[in-house]
Write a protein that holds these residues in place. Structure first.
Motif, PDB file in Angstrom:
ATOM      1  N   SER B 152      -7.825   4.023   4.492  1.00  0.00           N
ATOM      2  CA  SER B 152      -8.376   2.669   4.448  1.00  0.00           C
ATOM      3  C   SER B 152      -7.515   1.711   3.617  1.00  0.00           C
ATOM      4  O   SER B 152      -7.235   0.593   4.029  1.00  0.00           O
ATOM      5  N   ASN B 155      -4.215   0.752   5.251  1.00  0.00           N
ATOM      6  CA  ASN B 155      -4.422  -0.221   6.324  1.00  0.00           C
ATOM      7  C   ASN B 155      -4.450  -1.650   5.795  1.00  0.00           C
ATOM      8  O   ASN B 155      -4.100  -2.582   6.500  1.00  0.00           O
ATOM      9  N   LYS B 156      -4.870  -1.795   4.544  1.00  0.00           N
ATOM     10  CA  LYS B 156      -4.948  -3.151   3.995  1.00  0.00           C
ATOM     11  C   LYS B 156      -3.567  -3.760   3.779  1.00  0.00           C
ATOM     12  O   LYS B 156      -3.418  -4.965   3.744  1.00  0.00           O
ATOM     13  N   TYR B 158      -0.437  -2.314   5.282  1.00  0.00           N
ATOM     14  CA  TYR B 158       0.611  -1.999   6.255  1.00  0.00           C
ATOM     15  C   TYR B 158       0.068  -2.081   7.684  1.00  0.00           C
ATOM     16  O   TYR B 158      -1.135  -1.973   7.911  1.00  0.00           O
TER      17      TYR B 158
END
Ligand SMILES: [Fe+2]
Ligand SMILES: [Fe+2]
Lengths: 331, 517, 89
Positions: B152, B155-156, B158
C-alpha cells in the motif's frame, strides 16, 4: 548506506489504490479493512468454467436469488480483515483460557449440583455437531457467494464455529469424560429430542443459494439457538441453580453472539434496503426457516426448561422478530 | 472426591483426536451424494476418510493465539517502515518493479487460493481434510491482505501498482498466473488439492517465496521481507498438508496412483511455467542478486524435489518427466523471458531495462554455457540502439501458447537457436503450444483449454478496448486503446526504467535525505 | 540418504531454538542466509521441547515454532515433546 529517512518530507503521488478511491469517492487514505476487502475477488475474463458446476462462472452472482447492484454494498461493521479478526479472537481466547483455568484450578466443576451438571452435558454436548454443521455451511457461503464484502466474514464465522465446537468439547471433557462425547453423539444421532434439529441441519447442507444459507444458518438458527441456550438457559436459568461456573465456560459463545449478530443484522438490512424483491425473498426465508428452527429447538429446550419451555421459546421468537423488524424485515 | 486428580492429561495426538474427530456424522435425512456432490467424478476412491492425519494438530484457540502474534509483529514492522519512509532504503528504484510484478501477478492468486480451499474444505466429507483446508483458506486471505497492506505505501509513491486488481484480470502477461489458478479451482476438489496443495505448495513454493523474500531482504525492502517471512510461517503448515494429502490419496486405493501421477505431471509443468516470472525476477530485476534462477532450481527442485520423489517411490509415483525438459531449459529460461518483457515494455505495468556491464558479467558467471554465446550479443545490440534513441518496443502481438498462455518464445529443448512450436487441430481450429507438455495437457482436456481467454486473441477480436471505442476511425491507435482498457498510464506505468518517473522521483527523494543530514 | 531441512527466521526468539536443534542433532548443518537460518540434516531432524526449555528457561510449546518457521522439507511427526522431520528413504 543507512540514511535517516524520517527527516524527508515527500508528497505522495496518490493516497490509495484506484479501485478503493473509486469506491470511497475520492483519492484519500483508506483503512486496512477497505484496502484488504474491496475488489479482492476477481470479476472479469475467467478462463474456464468449473468442471464441477459448468453452469456458473468461478464466482457468480446468479447463484443467489438476492440481487444487488453492487455486492460491495455489504460492509462488516466490525471491519474485520484477517489481522483485526485474529487479534479480536486471540483476546477472547485468552479470557476463555483464564475462565477454564479458574474453574479447573478451584475444582469448581465438582461443586456443581448433580442436576445442573447433567442438564449441561445433555444439552450442550450434542451442540458440538450443530457447530460443526455451521462450520461447513459457512465454508460453503464463503466459497460460493459473490464479492469479498459478503464472502469474507463467512470464513471467519466458519473458523469461529470450529472453535465453538472445540470449546463445547472441552466443557464436556471437564464436566464429564471422553464417553460423555460419545453419549452426546449418540443422543444427536438417536434421541427424539435431537432429531428435529439434526434434520434441520442436514437440510441446510443441501441448500444451493449462498444467501439463503447465510439466512438459515447465521441469522435464523443462531439467532434462536444462542439466545435460548447461552443467554437464557445457561446465563440465567442454570446460573440461578448454582451453575455459574458453566456460564464462565461458555462466555466465549455469549460474547461471540453479541458481536456477530451486529454483522448479521447489518447484512440483512443492506440486502433488504436494496429492493422490495429482496425484502420479500428475505421475509419468506426468515419466516419459513424461523418456524422450522423454533419447532426443532423446542424439544432441545425442554431438556433444561421443562414446563417453562413454551413460554421461554415464545419470548426468544418474539425477540428474534423484533431484531429482524429493526433490520428492516417485518416477520 | 476430586475429579481433577482422576483425570489424565491427554497428549497432543489424543487431545486433537478428541477435539476434532468425533464431530462429523453419517447423515440420514439427506443423502451423502447430495451433501457432497463433487467427490466422485474425478475417479478418486476413498475408503476411509479418518485415515487423513493433520500432523500439526492446531486447535482454534492455539491458531488464534499464534496467528495474532504473527499479525502484531507484522503490522508493527509495516507501520515503522512506512513512518520512516523505508521505501527510500531499497537498493535502487529498479527493485520496485519486482514489487509491482508480485502485487499484480501473485497477490490475487492468494485470494483465489482462499476461495479454493473454502470450496475444497466444504466438499471433503472427513473432518481431517475439512479442518486442514479451511485453516489454509483463512491463511490465504491473510496472505492476500498482508501483501496488499505491505505494498500500500509503495503504491503511494511509485507507479504501476495503482489498479492492480483491474490489471490482474486484463493485462496480457497476467493471464499466465491467472489462468493457472483458474485452471486449479475449476478442476475437481482432489485435483485442486494436488495442484495447489501438493505441486504448488510443496514442490514449487520454495522457488517462489524463498528467492522473493530473501531478494527483498538483500535489497532493503523490509516490508516485503516481513510479509514474506510471515506468510511463509503458514506455508510450512500448507506444505505439510500438501504432502499428507498425496500420501492419503495414494494409500487409499491403487487405482488412484495413475490419476495422481498425471496430475503431478501436469501441475509441476503448469507451475514451472508460471515460475518463468520468478526466474527473470531473480536474474534481472533484483539490483542485488541472491542466487541465480538456475541455482535455486537446483537446490529446491532437483535436490529437495528429488528427495521427495524418492520418498514417494514406494507408492509407485515417479519424478514427472517434464523435469528433464526443465533441466535443459534452466540455462535459458530467465534470459528468454526478460528479452520478451524488454520487447513488450510498452504494454506492461512495470519497467524493464538492459543489464549493465557488471550485471552481464554476473549473468555470464552464473550461466557460462549460454549467456555470452546467446544473450549478451542481443543485449549489447539493444543497448546500442537505445543509446542512439531507438529503444526497441515491439508492437506486433505475439502468438500465445493455448495452455500456459506465455508467448511462444521458448526454444527447442537442447537447441537454443530454434523456437519450439507445437500445434493441434481440434474441431476445425488450430491450437498452438510452447512445448510437448502444454500440448499434452490440452489433448487430455481440450474442452477445458479451448475456453482460455487469450489476451492476444481478445485484443484482435476488439474485446480489449474501452467501451465505445471505434477501431475503424482514421488514425486509431490500438496500443493506446489497450492501455486505456488496462487502466495503465502511458509514459508513467510502462516503458523503460531509464527516464521513468519512478527513477526521477526516487533519485530526488533520496537526494533530499542525504542533504538533510 | 536424502536431506531434510528446516528454515527459521533469524531473531531473538529463534536464537536459543536453533542452538537447541544443533545440540540435539550433531549431524545437522547450519546455513545462514540474510534474515534466515536453514538447518539441513541427512535423513532426519529432531526438535526436542526439553532442550529448548532448558536454553530458554521457561515452558515452551512446540507449536510456538510455527511463528518463526519459514519452510521445511520431509515428512512431519509432531507430539508434545518432539517434532521430527524425516524421509523414509
Ligand atoms: Fe499463500
Ligand atoms: Fe505452454
Amino acid at each position: 548506506m543507512q540514511i535517516d529517512l524520517r527527516t524527508v518530507s515527500i508528497k505522495p503521488l496518490r493516497h490509495t489504490f484506484d479501485n478503493v478511491a473509486r469506491r470511497i469517492g475520492a483519492d484519500k487514505p483508506a483503512s486496512r479493512y477497505q484496502e484488504g476487502t474491496l475488489d479482492m475477488q476477481q470479476t472479469a475474463n475467467f478462463h474456464y468454467r468449473p468442471t464441477w458446476a459448468p453452469e456458473y462462472d468461478i464466482y457468480d452472482a446468479s447463484r443467489t436469488a438476492i440481487k444487488m447492484a453492487d455486492w460491495y454494498a455489504f460492509k462488516d461493521p466490525r471491519q474485520f480483515y484477517y489481522g483485526a479478526y485474529c487479534l479480536a479472537r486471540a483476546k477472547q481466547q485468552e479470557t476463555a483460557e483464564a475462565n477454564f483455568d479458574f474453574v479447573e484450578n478451584r475444582g469448581l466443576a465438582g461443586t456443581l449440583p448433580e442436576s445442573v451438571r447433567d442438564t449441561v452435558l445433555k444439552l450442550l454436548v450434542p451442540l458440538r455437531h450443530v457447530a460443526w454443521g455451521s462450520n461447513m455451511n459457512n465454508a460453503s457461503v464463503c466459497a460460493y457467494s459473490y464479492g469479498t464484502g459478503f464472502s469474507q466474514p463467512h470464513i471467519y464465522h466458519s473458523m469461529d464455529q470450529l472453535g465453538i465446537a472445540q470449546y463445547i468439547t472441552r466443557v464436556g471433557l471437564l464436566l464429564g469424560d471422553v464417553q460423555t462425547l460419545d453419549e452426546g453423539k449418540r443422543a444427536w444421532m438417536e434421541d427424539d429430542a435431537w432429531q428435529g434439529l439434526r434434520r434441520f441441519v442436514e437440510d441446510s447442507f443441501v441448500l444451493q443459494d449462498p444467501f439463503e444459507l447465510f439466512v438459515v444458518q447465521n441469522v435464523v438458527l443462531d439467532g434462536l439457538l444462542y439466545p435460548l441456550v447461552y443467554e437464557t438457559i445457561i446465563d440465567d436459568v442454570l446460573s440461578s441453580q448454582g451453575g455459574t461456573p458453566v456460564a464462565m465456560l461458555t462466555q466465549f459463545m455469549t460474547d461471540w453472539f453479541t458481536e456477530t449478530k451486529k454483522w448479521a443484522d447489518a447484512t440483512v438490512k443492506i440486502a433488504a434496503a436494496e429492493s422490495a424483491e429482496n425484502k420479500a425473498i428475505l421475509g419468506k426465508w426468515l419466516t419459513d426457516w424461523r418456524d422450522r428452527a423454533a419447532a426443532a429447538l423446542l424439544p432441545v429446550a425442554r431438556i433444561a426448561l421443562g414446563d417453562r419451555t413454551d413460554e421461554v421459546m415464545g419470548e426468544v421468537v418474539q425477540q428474534f422478530n423484533a431484531r429482524m423488524a429493526k433490520a428492516g424485515v417485518a416477520i | 472426591m476430586d475429579m481433577q486428580v482422576a483425570k489424565k492429561k491427554l497428549g497432543l495426538k489424543e487431545r486433537y483426536a478428541v477435539m476434532t474427530r468425533g464431530l462429523d456424522w453419517t447423515p440420514s435425512y439427506q443423502k451423502m451424494e447430495d451433501i457432497y456432490p463433487y467427490i466422485a467424478y474425478e475417479g478418486i476412491k476413498i475408503h476411509d476418510w479418518d485415515k487423513w492425519e493433520d500432523p500439526f494438530r492446531l486447535t482454534m484457540d492455539a491458531y488464534w493465539k499464534y496467528q495474532a502474534e504473527k499479525e502484531r509483529k507484522l503490522y508493527s514492522v509495516l507501520d515503522a517502515y512506512t513512518q520512516g519512509n523505508g521505501h527510500l532504503n531499497v537498493t535502487d528504484a529498479r527493485y520496485l518493479n519486482t514489487v509491482k510484478l508480485f502485487l499484480s501477478g501473485i497477490s490475487p492468486l492468494e485470494y483465489v487460493a482462499h476461495r479454493g480451499f473454502a470450496h475444497a474444505g466444504r466438499q471433503f466429507p472427513g473432518p481431517g481434510p475439512r479442518v486442514a483446508c479451511l485453516m489454509q483458506s483463512v491463511d490465504e486471505i491473510r496472505h492476500a491482505q498482508t501483501q496488499v497492506h505491505a505494498v500500500s505505501n509503495y503504491n503511494k509513491y511509485y507507479n504501476g501498482m495503482h489498479d492492480f486488481h483491474h490489471a490482474h484480470d486484463r493485462v496480457w502477461f497476467l493471464s499466465v498466473p491467472k489462468s493457472f489458478f483458474d485452471d486449479a479451482i475449476t478442476a475437481g476438489p482432489f485435483e485442486f488439492m494436488v495442484s495447489i496443495g501438493f505441486s504448488f505448495e510443496y514442490v514449487l513454493t520454495n522457488l517462489l517465496f524463498v528467492p522473493f523474500v530473501s531478494g527483498a531482504a538483500y535489497n532493503g525492502d523490509m516490508a516485503a521481507m516481513t510479509f514474506g517471512f510471515s506468510a511463509q510461517s503458514d506455508e510450512a503448515r500448507h506444505m505439510t498438508l500438501g504432502l499428507e494429502v498425496i500420501k492419503f490419496i495414494l494409500e487409499q486405493d491403487p487405482d488412484n496412483v495413475p490419476i495422481v501421477q498425471r496430475w503431478i505431471n501436469k501441475w509441476t509443468w503448469r507451475g514451472y511455467r508460471v515460475l518463468t516470472l520468478v526466474a527473470m525476477m531473480m536474474d534481472y530485476m533484483l539490483p542485488k542478486r541472491t542466487m541465480s534462477w538456475k541455482e535455486s532450481w537446483e537446490i529446491y527442485f532437483e535436490e529437495n524435489g528429488g528427495a521427495l520423489f524418492k520418498d514417494l517411490a514406494r507408492y509407485g509415483i515417479t519424478m514427472p518427466k517434464c523435469a528433464e525438459h526443465i533441466a535443459l531449459e534452466k540455462d535459458h529460461l530467465s534470459h528468454q523471458a526478460w528479452s520478451t518483457f524488454y520487447n513488450y515494455a510498452a504494454a506492461s505495468n512495470f519497467h524493464t531495462w538492459m543489464p549493465d556491464e557488471d550485471e552481464m558479467d554476473w549473468l555470464a558467471s552464473k550461466y557460462p554455457n549460454s549467456f555470452d554465446k546467446h544473450y549478451r550479443p542481443r543485449y549489447e545490440f539493444w543497448r546500442e540502439q537505445a543509446a542512439k534513441g531507438n529503444r526497441f518496443y515491439n508492437k506486433t502481438l505475439p502468438m500465445l501458447c493455448q495452455t500456459c498462455q506465455i508467448p511462444m518464445i521458448f526454444t527447442e529443448p537442447g537447441d537454443p537457436t530454434k523456437i519450439c512450436y507445437r500445434e493441434v487441430d481440434y474441431k476445425g481450429d488450430k491450437y498452438h503450444f510452447c512445448s510437448d507438455h502444454c500440448k499434452e495437457i490440452f489433448e487430455y482436456e481440450p474442452e477445458k483449454y479451448v475456453q482460455a481467454w487469450l489476451p492476444v486473441h481478445q485484443i484482435y477480436q476488439g474485446n480489449c478496448f474501452p467501451e465505445g471505442t471505434d477501431p475503424t476511425v482514421e488514425g486509431f491507435d490500438p496500443l493506446a486503446a489497450v492501455l486505456k482498457y488496462y487502466h495503465l498510464e502511458n509514459g508513467r506505468d510502462n516503458l523503460d526504467f531509464e527516464g521513468s518517473e519512478d527513477q526521477k522521483n526516487f533519485a530526488e527523494w533520496r537526494g533530499q535525505a542525504t542533504k538533510n543530514i | 540418504m536424502s536431506t531434510v531441512f528446516l528454515a527459521l527466521q533469524t531473531n531473538e526468539d529463534t536464537r536459543p531454538i536453533i542452538e537447541a536443534i544443533l545440540q540435539d542433532n550433531p549431524h545437522a548443518v547450519c546455513d545462514e542466509q540474510p534474515a534466515m537460518v536453514k538447518i539441513n540434516a541427512e535423513g532426519k531432524l529432531v526438535v526436542r521441547r526439553e532442550t529448548i526449555e532448558e536454553l530458554l528457561g521457561r515452558d515452551y510449546d512446540l507449536q510456538e515454532l510455527q511463528v518463526n518457521m519459514i519452510t521445511m522439507s520431509g515428512n512431519l511427526d509432531q507430539t508434545d515433546d518432539e517434532m521430527i522431520l524425516f524421509w523414509k528413504n
